[in-house]
Scaffold this motif. Structure first.
Motif, PDB file in Angstrom:
ATOM      1  N   LYS A   7     -13.896  -7.592   4.662  1.00  0.00           N
ATOM      2  CA  LYS A   7     -13.586  -8.090   5.997  1.00  0.00           C
ATOM      3  C   LYS A   7     -14.873  -8.021   6.817  1.00  0.00           C
ATOM      4  CE  LYS A   7     -10.302  -5.011   6.518  1.00  0.00           C
ATOM      5  NZ  LYS A   7     -10.188  -4.372   5.222  1.00  0.00           N
ATOM      6  N   ARG A  46     -20.209 -19.413  15.325  1.00  0.00           N
ATOM      7  CA  ARG A  46     -19.726 -20.645  14.698  1.00  0.00           C
ATOM      8  C   ARG A  46     -20.731 -21.163  13.660  1.00  0.00           C
ATOM      9  NH1 ARG A  46     -19.690 -24.004  18.879  1.00  0.00           N
ATOM     10  NH2 ARG A  46     -21.473 -25.134  18.093  1.00  0.00           N
ATOM     11  N   VAL A  51     -16.166 -16.966  12.367  1.00  0.00           N
ATOM     12  CA  VAL A  51     -15.158 -17.241  13.389  1.00  0.00           C
ATOM     13  C   VAL A  51     -14.088 -16.151  13.294  1.00  0.00           C
ATOM     14  CG1 VAL A  51     -13.438 -18.881  14.211  1.00  0.00           C
ATOM     15  CG2 VAL A  51     -15.633 -19.704  13.311  1.00  0.00           C
ATOM     16  N   PRO A  52     -13.954 -15.347  14.346  1.00  0.00           N
ATOM     17  CA  PRO A  52     -12.965 -14.260  14.281  1.00  0.00           C
ATOM     18  C   PRO A  52     -11.536 -14.783  14.284  1.00  0.00           C
ATOM     19  CG  PRO A  52     -13.915 -14.407  16.479  1.00  0.00           C
ATOM     20  CD  PRO A  52     -14.659 -15.393  15.622  1.00  0.00           C
ATOM     21  N   ASP A  53     -10.673 -14.044  13.610  1.00  0.00           N
ATOM     22  CA  ASP A  53      -9.248 -14.349  13.721  1.00  0.00           C
ATOM     23  C   ASP A  53      -8.543 -13.280  14.550  1.00  0.00           C
ATOM     24  OD1 ASP A  53      -9.641 -12.586  11.587  1.00  0.00           O
ATOM     25  OD2 ASP A  53      -8.070 -13.438  10.360  1.00  0.00           O
ATOM     26  N   GLY A  54      -9.310 -12.362  15.099  1.00  0.00           N
ATOM     27  CA  GLY A  54      -8.823 -11.367  16.035  1.00  0.00           C
ATOM     28  C   GLY A  54      -9.939 -11.005  17.003  1.00  0.00           C
ATOM     29  N   CYS A  71     -15.331 -17.847  23.371  1.00  0.00           N
ATOM     30  CA  CYS A  71     -14.168 -18.616  22.915  1.00  0.00           C
ATOM     31  C   CYS A  71     -14.331 -20.103  23.198  1.00  0.00           C
ATOM     32  CB  CYS A  71     -12.896 -18.082  23.564  1.00  0.00           C
ATOM     33  SG  CYS A  71     -12.394 -16.477  22.906  1.00  0.00           S
ATOM     34  N   LEU A  77     -10.715 -23.012  17.259  1.00  0.00           N
ATOM     35  CA  LEU A  77     -10.682 -21.950  16.247  1.00  0.00           C
ATOM     36  C   LEU A  77     -10.554 -20.556  16.858  1.00  0.00           C
ATOM     37  CD1 LEU A  77     -13.493 -23.272  13.885  1.00  0.00           C
ATOM     38  CD2 LEU A  77     -11.017 -23.529  13.618  1.00  0.00           C
ATOM     39  N   PRO A  79      -9.153 -17.335  18.497  1.00  0.00           N
ATOM     40  CA  PRO A  79      -7.847 -16.709  18.702  1.00  0.00           C
ATOM     41  C   PRO A  79      -7.705 -16.269  20.163  1.00  0.00           C
ATOM     42  CG  PRO A  79      -9.346 -15.129  17.751  1.00  0.00           C
ATOM     43  CD  PRO A  79     -10.098 -16.435  17.834  1.00  0.00           C
ATOM     44  N   VAL A 106      -5.951  -9.353   9.693  1.00  0.00           N
ATOM     45  CA  VAL A 106      -7.144  -9.805  10.402  1.00  0.00           C
ATOM     46  C   VAL A 106      -8.333  -9.626   9.464  1.00  0.00           C
ATOM     47  CG1 VAL A 106      -8.670  -9.387  12.376  1.00  0.00           C
ATOM     48  CG2 VAL A 106      -6.183  -9.270  12.664  1.00  0.00           C
ATOM     49  N   ARG A 107      -9.005 -10.720   9.139  1.00  0.00           N
ATOM     50  CA  ARG A 107     -10.135 -10.677   8.193  1.00  0.00           C
ATOM     51  C   ARG A 107     -11.478 -10.617   8.897  1.00  0.00           C
ATOM     52  NH1 ARG A 107      -8.231  -8.382   4.485  1.00  0.00           N
ATOM     53  NH2 ARG A 107     -10.013  -8.941   3.208  1.00  0.00           N
ATOM     54  N   CYS A 108     -11.507 -11.073  10.161  1.00  0.00           N
ATOM     55  CA  CYS A 108     -12.747 -11.062  10.937  1.00  0.00           C
ATOM     56  C   CYS A 108     -12.389 -10.671  12.365  1.00  0.00           C
ATOM     57  CB  CYS A 108     -13.412 -12.441  10.892  1.00  0.00           C
ATOM     58  SG  CYS A 108     -14.999 -12.512  11.763  1.00  0.00           S
TER      59      CYS A 108
END
Length: 174
Positions: A7, A46, A51-54, A71, A77, A79, A106-108
Motif C-alpha cells: 500500500k 497525478r 492517486v489516493p483512494d482515502g 483534490c 479521481l 476521494p 484503502v490502498r493509497c
C-alpha cells in the motif's frame, strides 16, 4: 518487502500559510504563495500515478485549503476527504494512531497535516530499506508542501515504527 500487497502512505505538509491579524492558529488561511503552490502537490501525485483512494486531513483552515487544491488537480479521481480534528496539534504517535484506523480496502492514503508531526512521523516510520537521499532530505529540512511517500507492506493497523519504506520526499513545484 515490496510485494503486490503493498500500500502507499502519502504524508503532506500544508502549503504556505499566512497569519492575518486577529486570526488564531487554527483559522490561519493559506498565503497568496500557498494558493499558488498547493496545486503542484495534486499535479505531482497525478503525474506519478499516486492517486489516493482515502484522504484524512486536519480540520485547520490551511490544511483544508491545501487539500481542496490537491483534490482539484486530481479531478474526478479524488476521494472525499475526511476531516479529523485530532490531526491539529497532534504528535507523531497521535497521527500514526489515526493512520492505524484506516480500513484495509484503502490502498493509497493521503494524510494532510502540520509540522512538527509530519516530519516526526516520517522519521518514526522510515525503515532501513528507505531511499537514503529522500530520508536525508526529509530529515534535514521539511518546508511547506513537503510530501513523503511510503511503501507499506503490512496492515495499516500494524504500522508502528521503522516498518515503512520512504520512497520519495519532494516539494512539488520547486
Amino acid at each position: 518487502m515490496g510485494g503486490s500487497d503493498a500500500k502507499t502512505l502519502i504524508v503532506l505538509r500544508h502549503a504556505k500559510a499566512g497569519w492575518p491579524e486577529g486570526a488564531d492558529d487554527h483559522d490561519r488561511p493559506l498565503a497568496a504563495r500557498g494558493h499558488e503552490q498547493a496545486p503542484a502537490a495534486g499535479r505531482w501525485l497525478r503525474e506519478n500515478g499516486l492517486v489516493p483512494d482515502g484522504i484524512v486531513c486536519s480540520d485547520a483552515l490551511r490544511t483544508r485549503q491545501t487539500c481542496v487544491w490537491v483534490c482539484e488537480q486530481l479531478g474526478e479521481l479524488a476521494p472525499t476527504p475526511y476531516l479529523d480534528r485530532r490531526l491539529y496539534e497532534a504528535d507523531a504517535a497521535r497521527a500514526l494512531s489515526i493512520v492505524n484506523e484506516t480500513e484495509e480496502g484503502v490502498r493509497c492514503l493521503l494524510v494532510v497535516g502540520h509540522m512538527p508531526w509530519v516530519q516526526n512521523l516520517g522519521m518514526r516510520l522510515m525503515s532501513l530499506d528507505s531511499d537514503q537521499d529522500a530520508a536525508l532530505a526529509m530529515t534535514e529540512h521539511y518546508p511547506t508542501l513537503g510530501l513523503q511517500v511510503f511503501r507499506v507492506d503490512k496492515p495499516w493497523a500494524e504500522l508502528d515504527g521503522r516498518d515503512a519504506a520512504l520512497t520519495h520526499f519532494v516539494v512539488p513545484g520547486r
